[in-house]
Design an enzyme around this catalytic site. Structure first.
Site, PDB file in Angstrom:
ATOM      1  N   GLU A 260      -5.308   6.435   3.442  1.00 46.58           N
ATOM      2  CA  GLU A 260      -3.879   6.167   3.205  1.00 46.58           C
ATOM      3  C   GLU A 260      -3.799   5.441   1.878  1.00 46.58           C
ATOM      4  O   GLU A 260      -4.119   4.258   1.776  1.00 46.58           O
ATOM      5  CB  GLU A 260      -3.299   5.333   4.352  1.00 46.58           C
ATOM      6  CG  GLU A 260      -1.783   5.316   4.369  1.00 46.58           C
ATOM      7  CD  GLU A 260      -1.202   3.998   3.920  1.00 46.58           C
ATOM      8  OE1 GLU A 260      -0.964   3.870   2.691  1.00 46.58           O
ATOM      9  OE2 GLU A 260      -0.992   3.119   4.757  1.00 46.58           O
TER      10      GLU A 260
ATOM     11  N   CYS B 170       2.917  -0.113   1.157  1.00 47.78           N
ATOM     12  CA  CYS B 170       2.583   1.214   0.620  1.00 47.78           C
ATOM     13  C   CYS B 170       3.755   2.179   0.754  1.00 47.78           C
ATOM     14  O   CYS B 170       4.059   2.931  -0.168  1.00 47.78           O
ATOM     15  CB  CYS B 170       1.359   1.768   1.343  1.00 47.78           C
ATOM     16  SG  CYS B 170      -0.133   0.778   1.139  1.00 47.78           S
TER      17      CYS B 170
ATOM     18  N   THR C 228      -9.178   3.702  -5.894  1.00 48.64           N
ATOM     19  CA  THR C 228     -10.290   3.309  -5.027  1.00 48.64           C
ATOM     20  C   THR C 228     -10.584   4.397  -4.008  1.00 48.64           C
ATOM     21  O   THR C 228     -11.749   4.645  -3.663  1.00 48.64           O
ATOM     22  CB  THR C 228      -9.967   1.985  -4.325  1.00 48.64           C
ATOM     23  OG1 THR C 228      -9.708   0.981  -5.314  1.00 48.64           O
ATOM     24  CG2 THR C 228     -11.118   1.539  -3.447  1.00 48.64           C
TER      25      THR C 228
END
Length: 475
Positions: free
Chosen positions: A249, A283, A231
């Site tokens: 990020e 993440c 994305t």
């Protein structure tokens, strides 16, 4: 704007932001899979209106100056703290994370901390030249309108990471929450807007076309995005038309290297939470662990013991500290990767299967060993409660393995010899390398990735600079 009043209950807070009965999109409790709210479905026209309002409000917000904006951010932190419990309960239901442990209540505490830190971090003009040749200094001005596109795993905390510095620097913000966790973000924005002037902060809850429209919007000057690398690449393409500045990020596949002198028992708890915080849906979680052959079995056994003793259950159960996968797509990814690892000869030390007695999207905390580089569970970001542990004998090989993927968000080195750990850390290709910990963040320490994990820094002074335009005044 109005001053925050008494603490609301969860239902009252939800009713402030959800769509009217019979409208909007159903949002399910992540643990029970029952409908508990309905998210508004905003359109691109709604997005255009939000951006126009942000554009109109931005000059006046910037004109308040740092001192006044910082005071309002402190009041916003007060408002979040006043509503922390209903926000945490709403977050727990929507995202799935338990109230306790490093989860929902922890996330709300972090929101207040980052708001206050952004308010209090000084960013003084930098004098570049001041001598007989002249005077020049570097200052930072607002960039304008910031588009903040958030994820579903830490929707409130990461939202504040985007919102707080942007507002502090005199920007206005349009927030696009994840389709999976819109209600908790809308509720937090509503709480913040009890304090902030009209138009300064707006949330638009829509489908993918709204996020794409925000990234490509000609009146948006900066995009902040946390999410997948795929994305992120699309956002780069979408933003090219108006040359919007970017902070990205993106996905991570963080490696940890345990050196042979490490004490397995001493590091086991920190290893475990480095990997399994938020049930692995983070993440910068530890996603592949390289352990020296001499202590491999002891490390694996220590991790498995903690995994089996750590309670998993519904988020609103006060005893739970691990929860479900947030959505069916992520559950399927975790299950597929673990099943594939087993089929390739991986040994499941603990877990390795769903936990249907807990609910539809629960997967047992899983440790898998006897796997190697190239196995999808090692090479792909699992983003869930499954950790592959890879045996190594030569530290150079472990470093090469850690660096071989196109991901570089975080990494860690575990050792009783801090100097040796630092030497190994310096060889790792990651935006942050932790020693004897993994994933710990500080609001004054910059954070960002390299390679396919994105670019740009957040937090502290560098985070303020990233949501501003540098200007040199010379003469």
């Amino acid at each position: 704007m109005s001053a925050p009043t008494q603490t609301l209950d969860e239902r009252t807070l939800l009713d402030r932001v959800q769509a009217p009965a019979g409208e909007g999109r159903e949002i399910l409790d992540a643990a029970t899979r029952e409908v508990f709210g309905r998210a508004p479905v905003h359109t691109v026209a709604d997005l255009d209106a939000a951006v126009a309002a942000a554009r109109a409000a931005q000059p006046g917000w910037a004109a308040l100056g740092h001192e006044r904006r910082s005071a309002l951010l402190h009041r916003a932190a007060d408002a979040v703290e006043a509503q922390a419990e209903p926000l945490a309960r709403l977050l727990s239901r929507e995202q799935g994370k338990p109230l306790n442990g490093p989860n929902a209540r922890f996330e709300l505490g972090a929101c207040a901390t980052w708001l206050r830190t952004a308010a209090d971090t000084p960013l003084e003009p930098e004098v570049l030249v001041d001598d007989e040749t002249g005077h020049a200094e570097l200052v930072y001005r607002p960039v304008g309108v910031v588009g903040a596109i958030g994820p579903w795993n830490w929707p409130l905390m990461i939202g504040i990471w985007q919102i707080a510095p942007s507002l502090r620097m005199g920007n206005t913000v349009v927030v696009k929450p994840s389709e999976h966790t819109p209600l908790s973000v809308l509720a937090m924005v509503a709480v913040l807007n009890d304090v902030l002037p009209d138009g300064v902060l707006t949330a638009v809850s829509g489908e993918r076309e709204v996020g794409a429209g925000l990234a490509a919007h000609p009146d948006v000057d900066k995009i902040m995005f946390t999410g997948s690398t795929a994305t992120g690449r699309k956002i780069i393409e979408s933003s090219a038309g108006n040359l919007a500045r970017l902070t990205l990020e993106l996905g991570g596949n963080d490696a940890g290297i345990v050196l042979p002198d490490a004490d397995p028992q001493a590091i086991a708890q920190d290893l475990f939470w480095g990997a399994f915080i938020n049930t692995g849906q983070t993440c910068a979680a530890l996603k592949r662990l390289y352990v020296h052959d001499s202590i491999h079995d002891d490390v694996v056994a220590a991790l498995a013991e903690i995994a089996e003793a750590t309670p998993m259950g519904r988020g609103l159960d006060e005893d739970s500290v691990l929860g479900p996968l947030q959505n069916a797509q992520q559950y399927d990814i975790v299950r597929r990767l673990v099943d594939d690892a087993k089929a390739r000869g991986g040994r499941v030390v603990t877990g390795g299967e769903p936990a249907p007695e807990l609910g539809e999207l629960f997967y047992r905390t899983t440790i898998v060993t006897d796997v190697t580089d190239g196995v999808p569970l090692v090479d792909s970001e699992q983003f869930g409660p499954a950790l592959p542990v890879i045996r190594y004998t030569d530290v150079d090989d472990a470093v090469a393995s850690a660096n071989r993927l196109d991901a570089g968000l975080g990494a860690s080195v575990w050792s009783s010899d801090r100097d040796e750990a630092r030497r190994v850390a310096a060889r790792l290709e990651a935006g942050t390398v932790w020693i004897n910990q993994h994933g710990g963040l500080h609001p004054m320490v910059p954070f960002g990735g390299v390679k396919g994990s994105g670019y740009g820094l957040e937090f502290g002074v560098e985070g303020l600079k990233s949501v501003a335009v540098p200007q040199v005044i010379s003469g």
